[in-house]
Design an enzyme around this catalytic site. Structure first.
Site, PDB file in Angstrom:
ATOM      1  N   GLN A 198       0.837  -1.203   0.000  1.00  0.00           N
ATOM      2  CA  GLN A 198       0.000   0.000   0.000  1.00  0.00           C
ATOM      3  C   GLN A 198       0.871   1.252   0.000  1.00  0.00           C
ATOM      4  O   GLN A 198       1.857   1.326   0.719  1.00  0.00           O
ATOM      5  CB  GLN A 198      -0.892  -0.026   1.243  1.00  0.00           C
ATOM      6  CG  GLN A 198      -2.089   0.886   1.153  1.00  0.00           C
ATOM      7  CD  GLN A 198      -3.154   0.529   2.179  1.00  0.00           C
ATOM      8  OE1 GLN A 198      -3.141  -0.541   2.765  1.00  0.00           O
ATOM      9  NE2 GLN A 198      -4.083   1.426   2.400  1.00  0.00           N
TER      10      GLN A 198
ATOM     11  N   SER B 116       4.638  -5.744   3.184  1.00  0.00           N
ATOM     12  CA  SER B 116       3.302  -5.728   3.791  1.00  0.00           C
ATOM     13  C   SER B 116       2.291  -6.465   2.903  1.00  0.00           C
ATOM     14  O   SER B 116       2.398  -7.675   2.742  1.00  0.00           O
ATOM     15  CB  SER B 116       2.875  -4.282   4.089  1.00  0.00           C
ATOM     16  OG  SER B 116       1.729  -4.260   4.904  1.00  0.00           O
ATOM     17  N   LEU B 117       1.347  -5.762   2.282  1.00  0.00           N
ATOM     18  CA  LEU B 117       0.393  -6.407   1.378  1.00  0.00           C
ATOM     19  C   LEU B 117       1.114  -7.233   0.303  1.00  0.00           C
ATOM     20  O   LEU B 117       0.653  -8.311  -0.099  1.00  0.00           O
ATOM     21  CB  LEU B 117      -0.485  -5.320   0.742  1.00  0.00           C
ATOM     22  CG  LEU B 117      -1.555  -5.672  -0.295  1.00  0.00           C
ATOM     23  CD1 LEU B 117      -1.042  -5.815  -1.712  1.00  0.00           C
ATOM     24  CD2 LEU B 117      -2.385  -6.880   0.082  1.00  0.00           C
TER      25      LEU B 117
ATOM     26  N   ARG C 281      -8.544  -8.995   4.836  1.00  0.00           N
ATOM     27  CA  ARG C 281      -7.527  -8.149   5.463  1.00  0.00           C
ATOM     28  C   ARG C 281      -7.850  -6.668   5.213  1.00  0.00           C
ATOM     29  O   ARG C 281      -7.785  -5.842   6.126  1.00  0.00           O
ATOM     30  CB  ARG C 281      -6.155  -8.492   4.873  1.00  0.00           C
ATOM     31  CG  ARG C 281      -4.971  -7.690   5.429  1.00  0.00           C
ATOM     32  CD  ARG C 281      -3.727  -8.072   4.648  1.00  0.00           C
ATOM     33  NE  ARG C 281      -2.468  -7.645   5.260  1.00  0.00           N
ATOM     34  CZ  ARG C 281      -1.795  -6.575   4.931  1.00  0.00           C
ATOM     35  NH1 ARG C 281      -2.285  -5.755   4.002  1.00  0.00           N
ATOM     36  NH2 ARG C 281      -0.637  -6.282   5.507  1.00  0.00           N
TER      37      ARG C 281
ATOM     38  N   HIS D 294       0.249  -2.648  11.597  1.00  0.00           N
ATOM     39  CA  HIS D 294       1.513  -3.264  12.032  1.00  0.00           C
ATOM     40  C   HIS D 294       1.892  -2.854  13.455  1.00  0.00           C
ATOM     41  O   HIS D 294       3.039  -2.542  13.737  1.00  0.00           O
ATOM     42  CB  HIS D 294       2.645  -2.943  11.046  1.00  0.00           C
ATOM     43  CG  HIS D 294       2.392  -3.511   9.675  1.00  0.00           C
ATOM     44  ND1 HIS D 294       2.389  -4.867   9.433  1.00  0.00           N
ATOM     45  CD2 HIS D 294       2.106  -2.918   8.494  1.00  0.00           C
ATOM     46  CE1 HIS D 294       2.110  -5.076   8.154  1.00  0.00           C
ATOM     47  NE2 HIS D 294       1.925  -3.913   7.568  1.00  0.00           N
TER      48      HIS D 294
ATOM     49  N   GLN E 279       1.773 -10.982  10.867  1.00  0.00           N
ATOM     50  CA  GLN E 279       2.129  -9.784  10.091  1.00  0.00           C
ATOM     51  C   GLN E 279       1.286  -8.560  10.422  1.00  0.00           C
ATOM     52  O   GLN E 279       1.767  -7.438  10.415  1.00  0.00           O
ATOM     53  CB  GLN E 279       2.033 -10.099   8.585  1.00  0.00           C
ATOM     54  CG  GLN E 279       2.798  -9.124   7.718  1.00  0.00           C
ATOM     55  CD  GLN E 279       2.046  -8.749   6.459  1.00  0.00           C
ATOM     56  OE1 GLN E 279       0.967  -8.195   6.511  1.00  0.00           O
ATOM     57  NE2 GLN E 279       2.624  -9.084   5.326  1.00  0.00           N
TER      58      GLN E 279
END
Length: 293
Positions: free
Chosen positions: A11, A89-90, A114, A189, A238
């Site tokens: 993102q 991340s993603l 998510r 996070h 995560q």
């Protein structure tokens, strides 16, 4: 053969109009249709939306996953294979897809849930810091309740995440060239995402993982792994854990990686790798035109 890593952005790398050139590719068109069946909305439409729906987490994450997965498929169709994969991340979901840990639909179902949970998160704040004293920052985070280092992107760029008060306090007390609050709904996070992570765990547990075809460097544990159980456990952690991207990059040379290909929109990861590992050759694949022969 040059040892190659495929890396997938997360993102923040999205761009209006991304993936539109893929509509001319029959295999890609089929993936867009499959995605619409799962999401209930059209990825190409959102990517072209004049209202900039693409910048909303609910849409950003599935759109990035779909576009990046299609580009990875097209790379394979042209006979290219990675020796190692990682995603920011993603992007880790695309990395797992590229490593054949899960199929396209399974990955998209996970990303959809998510995105819904992260979009619905509230009461948190994130901020990016550039040009800072790492020791001072680490000390301040340690002494301040309700804040963590969310994204350790490089030696010169990090993201902190926590309550708005805690973020304000760290920004006020740490000298940095630039500090910018991010336009996100929650403290991604960080431990503040624990309720969302608990809900997400139910979905994740229902998706079968298989061993990876190539090693994966995960955000919460930047050591190579191929075992399905380990990769699922890392993904489970995560949402509340830090993105250890700086360590992932530093791991690349020690794994013999000579070339990194960023697959997806933008050049965020390429820029970070260039400054951190200057000896690694870099490529970007953000659309059909960049695909190698």
């Amino acid at each position: 053969m040059t040892k190659t890593a495929w890396v997938f952005p997360g993102q923040g790398s999205q761009a209006i109009g991304m993936g539109i050139d893929l509509l001319e590719v029959p295999a890609a068109k089929a993936k867009f249709e499959a995605a619409e069946g799962i999401l209930g909305w059209s990825v190409p439409e959102i990517c072209q939306s004049e209202e900039d729906k693409l910048s909303r987490t609910l849409y950003t994450q599935p759109c990035l996953y779909v576009v990046e997965s299609i580009l990875a498929d097209l790379m394979r169709e042209k006979g290219h294979q990675p020796d190692l994969v990682a995603g920011h991340s993603l992007g880790e979901y695309v990395a797992l897809y590229a490593a054949k840990v899960l199929d396209f639909e399974q990955g998209l179902r996970l990303v959809k849930r998510r995105a819904e949970l992260m979009d619905g998160a509230a009461g948190g704040q994130m901020a990016a810091l550039m040009g800072f004293d790492r020791e001072q920052l680490d000390r301040e985070i340690e002494q301040t309740p309700d804040i963590v280092l969310a994204n350790d992107n490089s030696s010169a760029q990090v993201v902190i995440s926590g309550t708005p008060e805690a973020v304000e306090q760290v920004l006020a007390n740490v000298k940095c060239k630039r500090g910018v609050k991010l336009n996100v709904s929650g403290a991604f996070h960080s431990p503040l995402m624990a309720p969302a992570a608990a809900e997400f765990q139910q979905v994740l547990e229902s998706i079968p993982f298989v061993d990876a075809s190539v090693p994966v460097l995960s955000n919460v544990d930047p050591t190579p792994a191929v075992e399905a159980a380990a990769l699922k456990d890392r993904l489970m952690r995560q949402m509340t854990g830090s993105v250890r991207w700086r360590e992932i990059m530093l791991r690349l040379p020690s794994e013999g990686i000579e070339r990194a290909v960023e697959i997806g929109p933008g050049k965020v990861l390429t820029g970070l790798i260039k400054r951190t590992c200057p000896d690694i050759a870099l490529e970007n694949i953000s659309g059909v035109e960049q695909l190698p022969d």
